[in-house]
Design an enzyme around this catalytic site. Structure first.
Site, PDB file in Angstrom:
ATOM      1  N   LYS A   1      -8.254   3.371 -28.710  1.00  0.00           N
ATOM      2  CA  LYS A   1      -7.011   2.726 -28.273  1.00  0.00           C
ATOM      3  C   LYS A   1      -6.340   3.514 -27.162  1.00  0.00           C
ATOM      4  O   LYS A   1      -5.863   2.943 -26.191  1.00  0.00           O
ATOM      5  CB  LYS A   1      -6.042   2.570 -29.462  1.00  0.00           C
ATOM      6  CG  LYS A   1      -6.599   1.731 -30.606  1.00  0.00           C
ATOM      7  CD  LYS A   1      -5.568   1.492 -31.706  1.00  0.00           C
ATOM      8  CE  LYS A   1      -5.118   2.754 -32.421  1.00  0.00           C
ATOM      9  NZ  LYS A   1      -6.118   3.347 -33.328  1.00  0.00           N
TER      10      LYS A   1
ATOM     11  N   ARG B   1     -13.458  14.760 -31.090  1.00  0.00           N
ATOM     12  CA  ARG B   1     -12.159  14.851 -30.421  1.00  0.00           C
ATOM     13  C   ARG B   1     -11.389  16.070 -30.913  1.00  0.00           C
ATOM     14  O   ARG B   1     -10.695  16.725 -30.154  1.00  0.00           O
ATOM     15  CB  ARG B   1     -11.347  13.568 -30.681  1.00  0.00           C
ATOM     16  CG  ARG B   1      -9.990  13.549 -29.994  1.00  0.00           C
ATOM     17  CD  ARG B   1      -9.320  12.187 -30.122  1.00  0.00           C
ATOM     18  NE  ARG B   1      -8.678  12.015 -31.403  1.00  0.00           N
ATOM     19  CZ  ARG B   1      -8.115  10.869 -31.811  1.00  0.00           C
ATOM     20  NH1 ARG B   1      -8.159   9.801 -31.038  1.00  0.00           N
ATOM     21  NH2 ARG B   1      -7.539  10.780 -32.978  1.00  0.00           N
TER      22      ARG B   1
ATOM     23  N   ARG C   1      -5.995  18.663 -32.464  1.00  0.00           N
ATOM     24  CA  ARG C   1      -5.143  17.953 -33.427  1.00  0.00           C
ATOM     25  C   ARG C   1      -5.558  18.313 -34.845  1.00  0.00           C
ATOM     26  O   ARG C   1      -6.713  18.142 -35.218  1.00  0.00           O
ATOM     27  CB  ARG C   1      -5.285  16.441 -33.216  1.00  0.00           C
ATOM     28  CG  ARG C   1      -4.279  15.876 -32.260  1.00  0.00           C
ATOM     29  CD  ARG C   1      -4.503  14.396 -32.035  1.00  0.00           C
ATOM     30  NE  ARG C   1      -4.422  13.595 -33.255  1.00  0.00           N
ATOM     31  CZ  ARG C   1      -4.423  12.276 -33.256  1.00  0.00           C
ATOM     32  NH1 ARG C   1      -4.510  11.613 -32.118  1.00  0.00           N
ATOM     33  NH2 ARG C   1      -4.343  11.619 -34.387  1.00  0.00           N
TER      34      ARG C   1
ATOM     35  N   ARG D   1      -7.220   9.111 -43.511  1.00  0.00           N
ATOM     36  CA  ARG D   1      -6.667   8.228 -42.471  1.00  0.00           C
ATOM     37  C   ARG D   1      -7.386   6.883 -42.468  1.00  0.00           C
ATOM     38  O   ARG D   1      -6.753   5.841 -42.298  1.00  0.00           O
ATOM     39  CB  ARG D   1      -6.778   8.903 -41.097  1.00  0.00           C
ATOM     40  CG  ARG D   1      -5.759  10.024 -40.925  1.00  0.00           C
ATOM     41  CD  ARG D   1      -6.172  10.998 -39.872  1.00  0.00           C
ATOM     42  NE  ARG D   1      -6.191  10.420 -38.543  1.00  0.00           N
ATOM     43  CZ  ARG D   1      -6.852  10.970 -37.520  1.00  0.00           C
ATOM     44  NH1 ARG D   1      -7.533  12.082 -37.677  1.00  0.00           N
ATOM     45  NH2 ARG D   1      -6.797  10.409 -36.336  1.00  0.00           N
TER      46      ARG D   1
HETATM   47  P1  ADP Z   1      -5.116   7.747 -34.723  1.00  0.00           P
HETATM   48  O1  ADP Z   1      -5.017   6.293 -34.363  1.00  0.00           O
HETATM   49  O2  ADP Z   1      -6.282   8.422 -34.097  1.00  0.00           O
HETATM   50  O3  ADP Z   1      -5.017   8.030 -36.190  1.00  0.00           O
HETATM   51  P2  ADP Z   1      -2.363   8.205 -33.922  1.00  0.00           P
HETATM   52  O4  ADP Z   1      -1.935   9.182 -32.903  1.00  0.00           O
HETATM   53  O5  ADP Z   1      -2.128   6.756 -33.652  1.00  0.00           O
HETATM   54  O6  ADP Z   1      -3.904   8.512 -34.106  1.00  0.00           O
HETATM   55  O7  ADP Z   1      -1.675   8.543 -35.325  1.00  0.00           O
HETATM   56  C1  ADP Z   1      -1.671   9.838 -35.885  1.00  0.00           C
HETATM   57  C2  ADP Z   1      -0.795   9.870 -37.148  1.00  0.00           C
HETATM   58  O8  ADP Z   1       0.566   9.554 -36.791  1.00  0.00           O
HETATM   59  C3  ADP Z   1      -1.135   8.838 -38.234  1.00  0.00           C
HETATM   60  O9  ADP Z   1      -2.149   9.301 -39.103  1.00  0.00           O
HETATM   61  C4  ADP Z   1       0.222   8.664 -38.925  1.00  0.00           C
HETATM   62  O10 ADP Z   1       0.482   9.752 -39.806  1.00  0.00           O
HETATM   63  C5  ADP Z   1       1.217   8.779 -37.793  1.00  0.00           C
HETATM   64  N1  ADP Z   1       1.556   7.446 -37.217  1.00  0.00           N
HETATM   65  C6  ADP Z   1       1.314   7.034 -35.945  1.00  0.00           C
HETATM   66  N2  ADP Z   1       1.747   5.780 -35.750  1.00  0.00           N
HETATM   67  C7  ADP Z   1       2.274   5.364 -36.932  1.00  0.00           C
HETATM   68  C8  ADP Z   1       2.858   4.156 -37.394  1.00  0.00           C
HETATM   69  N3  ADP Z   1       2.998   3.090 -36.590  1.00  0.00           N
HETATM   70  N4  ADP Z   1       3.281   4.097 -38.682  1.00  0.00           N
HETATM   71  C9  ADP Z   1       3.172   5.142 -39.496  1.00  0.00           C
HETATM   72  N5  ADP Z   1       2.606   6.320 -39.153  1.00  0.00           N
HETATM   73  C10 ADP Z   1       2.163   6.432 -37.871  1.00  0.00           C
END
Ligand code: ADP
Length: 191
Positions: free
Chosen positions: A14, A128, A134, A146
């Site tokens: 994404k 990654r 991260r 996750r």
């Molecule tokens: P990825 O899609 O690779 O898991 P993100 O950067 O989108 O990475 O998300 C990392 C973490 O941030 C998630 O595991 C969650 O804890 C938190 N997070 C991100 N966006 C949201 C959301 N819309 N609602 C709840 N938690 C979120």
């Protein structure tokens, strides 16, 4: 106005595709993960709370991310449109986003859902993690958590947009350019 939800499990690509799409269509990129990591980097109280959950691979509370998105939409009132990346991740978030956008007469154009199998996702995330540093990409049990959060809470969000006739599935395994072209074609067919 073009409002795109870019959807898919962690590691689906994404972020990579958002960067390309915002340039081509002059959109504002709203990634809740990036915004949360920004809060952590600044050491804000919100960031400190969110970090505890993110490091375990657990979603942060809906009201936190909904508030962040509301602020960003209002701060970018003149935008040509938005790419929502990593949001909405629950049905409650999707409902809140509809309320926000419908109130502005700028509904979601479509949801583009990147399809990638679980094995490929784990491989990409561990890879990654070596470069990004991260914490949530470094450990296989956190990655599994996750993906579990995704399957339980986030996957149903696709059905929410399907019911509105807005869901488009895109093959997420292959060359970055080929996936980008498929995304662009889908957007242009609905713009
Ligand atoms: P990825 O899609 O690779 O898991 P993100 O950067 O989108 O990475 O998300 C990392 C973490 O941030 C998630 O595991 C969650 O804890 C938190 N997070 C991100 N966006 C949201 C959301 N819309 N609602 C709840 N938690 C979120």
């Amino acid at each position: 106005m073009l409002n795109i939800v870019l959807f898919g499990p962690p590691g689906a690509g994404k972020g990579t595709q958002s960067e390309k799409l915002i340039q081509k269509f002059s959109l504002v990129h709203l990634s809740t993960g990036d915004i949360l990591r920004g809060e952590i980097a600044q050491g804000t109280p919100l960031g400190l709370e969110a970090k505890k959950l993110m490091d375990q691979g657990i979603l942060v509370p809906d009201e936190v991310v909904i508030g962040m998105i509301k602020n960003r939409i209002e701060a970018n009132a003149a935008a040509a449109g938005f790419i929502f990346d990593g949001f909405p991740r629950t049905i409650a978030q999707a409902e809140a986003l509809d309320t926000l956008l419908n109130g502005r007469n700028t509904p979601i154009t479509c949801m583009l859902s990147l399809k990638v199998d679980d094995e490929e996702l784990s491989r990409r995330l561990l890879e990654r993690g070596k470069a990004s540093g991260r914490p949530d990409d470094q450990d296989e049990s956190i990655i599994r958590r996750r993906i579990q959060e995704y399957n339980n809470k986030t996957a149903p969000v696709a059905g929410f947009y399907h019911n509105q006739g807005k869901l488009v599935d895109i093959e997420g395994v292959g060359a970055i350019e080929a996936i980008f072209e498929a995304l662009c074609d889908a957007i242009e067919a609905r713009a």
